[in-house]
Design a protein around this motif. Structure first.
Motif, short mmCIF file in Angstrom:
data_model
loop_
_atom_site.label_atom_id
_atom_site.label_comp_id
_atom_site.label_asym_id
_atom_site.label_seq_id
_atom_site.Cartn_x
_atom_site.Cartn_y
_atom_site.Cartn_z
N GLU A 74 0.82 -1.21 0.00
CA GLU A 74 0.00 0.00 0.00
C GLU A 74 0.85 1.25 0.00
N PHE A 111 3.66 -0.73 4.40
CA PHE A 111 2.37 -1.23 4.84
C PHE A 111 1.75 -2.08 3.73
N SER A 113 -1.78 -4.91 2.84
CA SER A 113 -3.10 -5.39 3.24
C SER A 113 -3.36 -6.71 2.53
N ARG A 119 -4.00 -5.97 8.18
CA ARG A 119 -3.02 -4.93 7.87
C ARG A 119 -1.68 -5.39 8.41
#
Length: 191
Positions: A74, A111, A113, A119
């Motif tokens: 992300e 990050f 997902s 997450r």
């Protein structure tokens, strides 16, 4: 070997789904050129570099391979720089991970997902030479789990950090830290 680990870790943390290394064809060389420490030498023999690359590839594949194919990147940030580097912004904190620090080197913070509610944060020690103690300030209620070499997420020990909580203007903040080898990657499931 740490350089190969760094290359694999940073590529994966930035969302790469595969890596290709190339080997210079030495057959047309007169034998006096610089092979650049190639994994296969002029005589067609595997070198120490071949073994290092092979070991780091296999370790990464066993621990992280299937998981990084499943999750999607992300955002990517860096800690240890006050200006963007190579298009990567400095980390300023978010709702889950309030702070990231590295005691001895910069840290890549990515990050991910899983397309549902999961997450994840990947942390990479950006040094190719020194071990780095990486510390996260986590929002209250987060209990991260770390992906181990057996493809299991294991709960991590966190401690209350009242100083960080006061600085962040929050009631409670938890802290997690670990020592990462040069170029080492850690994947934590935040929720």
């Amino acid at each position: 070997q740490a350089d190969f680990r760094w290359q694999i870790s940073t590529a994966a943390a930035m969302g790469a789904k595969g890596l290709i290394w190339y080997h210079v064809d030495l057959s047309c060389n007169d034998g006096m050129g610089n092979a650049g420490n190639a994994p296969i030498n002029f005589f067609g023999e595997r070198t120490e570099y071949f073994n290092w690359l092979s070991e780091e590839n296999r370790k990464f594949q066993q621990q992280f391979g299937s998981e990084f194919m499943r999750i999607r990147a992300e955002e990517v940030f860096m800690v240890g720089f006050d200006k963007p580097r190579g298009g990567i912004k400095p980390f300023a904190g978010d709702a889950d991970v309030l702070t990231v620090t590295g005691d001895h080197a910069s840290v890549l913070v990515s990050f991910f997902s899983d397309g549902q509610d999961g997450r994840y944060v990947a942390l990479v020690n950006l040094s190719r030479k020194v071990t780095n103690r990486v510390t996260l300030g986590l929002a209250d209620g987060l209990s991260p789990k770390r992906l181990n070499r057996f493809n299991e997420y294991k709960p991590q020990h966190v401690v209350a950090d009242p100083v960080l909580a006061r600085r962040a203007g929050m009631r409670s903040v938890n802290s997690w830290s670990d020592y990462l080898a040069a170029g080492q990657l850690v994947l934590l499931k935040l929720r």
